[in-house]
Design an enzyme around this catalytic site. Structure first.
Site, PDB file in Angstrom:
ATOM      1  CE  LYS A  93      -3.831  -2.355   2.213  1.00 23.44           C
ATOM      2  NZ  LYS A  93      -4.455  -2.943   3.565  1.00 23.44           N
ATOM      3  CD  GLN A 144      -3.418  -4.717   6.536  1.00 22.12           C
ATOM      4  OE1 GLN A 144      -3.653  -3.532   5.909  1.00 22.12           O
ATOM      5  NE2 GLN A 144      -3.827  -5.819   5.997  1.00 22.12           N
ATOM      6  CG  ASP A 168      -9.861  -0.257   5.101  1.00 15.70           C
ATOM      7  OD1 ASP A 168      -9.531  -0.669   3.844  1.00 15.70           O
ATOM      8  OD2 ASP A 168      -9.215  -0.633   6.176  1.00 15.70           O
TER       9      ASP A 168
HETATM   10  N1  GUN Z   1      -6.643  -7.128   6.171  1.00  9.64           N
HETATM   11  C1  GUN Z   1      -6.727  -7.652   4.835  1.00  9.64           C
HETATM   12  N2  GUN Z   1      -7.440  -6.941   4.040  1.00  9.64           N
HETATM   13  C2  GUN Z   1      -7.732  -5.596   4.593  1.00  9.64           C
HETATM   14  C3  GUN Z   1      -8.352  -4.586   3.991  1.00  9.64           C
HETATM   15  O1  GUN Z   1      -8.709  -4.324   3.102  1.00  9.64           O
HETATM   16  N3  GUN Z   1      -8.156  -3.400   5.061  1.00  9.64           N
HETATM   17  C4  GUN Z   1      -7.676  -3.580   6.150  1.00  9.64           C
HETATM   18  N4  GUN Z   1      -7.602  -2.400   6.886  1.00  9.64           N
HETATM   19  N5  GUN Z   1      -7.108  -4.736   6.630  1.00  9.64           N
HETATM   20  C5  GUN Z   1      -7.029  -5.586   5.909  1.00  9.64           C
END
Ligand code: GUN
Length: 297
Positions: A53, A97, A120
């Protein structure tokens, strides 16, 4: 004839478009959008997601920061950090995350993120707006799916969309998005899950099948009809000693046997997965626009 949906190409186009907009902001000496990603602990999969990311942000000229808290960090420390970024003028998107260590209440953390910075799309206010069809941040993976369907001009109105999986991150939001009376949606939606006694009864009727189960090669050829559009959300590791990493990535759909029956199908890798980060970047840009009230979108 089967069309393989090229998530890489679509994601690249979206990133290029965002990069152009950010270059333009820079040329005017304006602040650029910023995303902070917070991770707690050392989960290797999370670390790899967070790093990609960050790289994706940098590649389009977005400001990116990774905040890494120790596994033993308290819930309060995490909430304080979120508060700091909620009031920061440099960061428009906040992503925590998941999963979080067991001693931290995930719901409490998600609810602490300002809905204005909820890129998100996990906050209950964001999800509530999505369900009632109001403009909001759409969660990244479902938004990526809708984007792919639109890009390939796949008819959705009046079509039977069958979603397999009811997670808060994919199944529930994509089902609600496809249900809206909007362009690129307006579908008849069925959500299936592990309690379905005869899953094929539902999947065989799908015009568009969205597989978000989390089990490798789960959807077989005899579970779908001729001409189905298949969207595979699965990212599963299968042991494979012929690969340098000792594993390969496969989806939830038995691609080899299902693809000959499909009109369109997303590959894994190279399908939906690449769209998720592109949509995160777009959400961060939209948050920036809303926050700065710049009319660039
Ligand atoms: N863990 C796995 N996929 C995601 C996601 O799309 N966002 C977040 N915040 N954590 C994740």
């Amino acid at each position: 004839m089967t069309t393989i949906i090229d998530g890489k190409k679509v994601a690249e186009e979206i990133r290029a478009e965002l990069k152009n907009k950010i270059d333009w902001l820079r040329s005017l000496n304006l602040r650029v959008p910023g995303l902070v990603t917070i991770m707690v602990g050392d989960n290797p999969a999370s670390y790899s997601y967070v790093t990609s990311k960050g790289k994706a942000c940098n590649a389009i000229g977005m400001l990116s920061k990774i905040e890494k808290l120790d596994e033993t960090a308290t819930e309060q420390q995490l909430l304080d950090l979120i508060d700091f970024y909620n009031s920061s003028n440099d960061f428009d998107g906040i992503l925590v995350q998941l999963p979080l260590p067991k001693h931290i209440n995930e719901d409490k953390v998600i609810e602490r993120i300002s809905p204005a910075k909820d890129v998100d799309g996990f906050h209950p206010i964001t999800i509530g707006n999505l369900v009632i069809g109001k403009d909001t941040f759409y969660p990244c993976t479902p938004n990526g799916i809708v984007e792919l369907l639109k890009y390939y001009k796949i008819e959705t109105s009046g079509k039977h969309v069958v979603v397999v999986g009811r997670s808060n991150i994919v199944g529930k939001p994509i089902a609600n998005m496809m249900l809206q009376k909007k362009e690129g949606a307006n579908s008849i939606v069925t959500i299936c899950h592990s309690a379905a006694k005869d899953l094929s009864r539902y999947t065989k009727d799908a015009d568009i099948l969205i597989a978000a189960i989390g089990q490798p090669n789960f959807i077989k050829a005899d579970m779908v009809k001729e001409g189905v559009v298949v969207i595979d959300v699965g990212i599963n590791r299968l042991e494979d000693s012929t690969k340098p990493k000792g594993y390969r990535i496969v989806g939830d759909v038995d691609f080899e046997n299902v693809s000959p029956k499909a009109s369109y199908i997303t590959p894994v890798p190279g399908g939906v997965g690449l769209m998720t980060i592109a949509m995160l970047l777009r959400n961060t840009f939209l948050a920036y626009i809303k926050i700065t009230k710049q009319k660039l979108a």
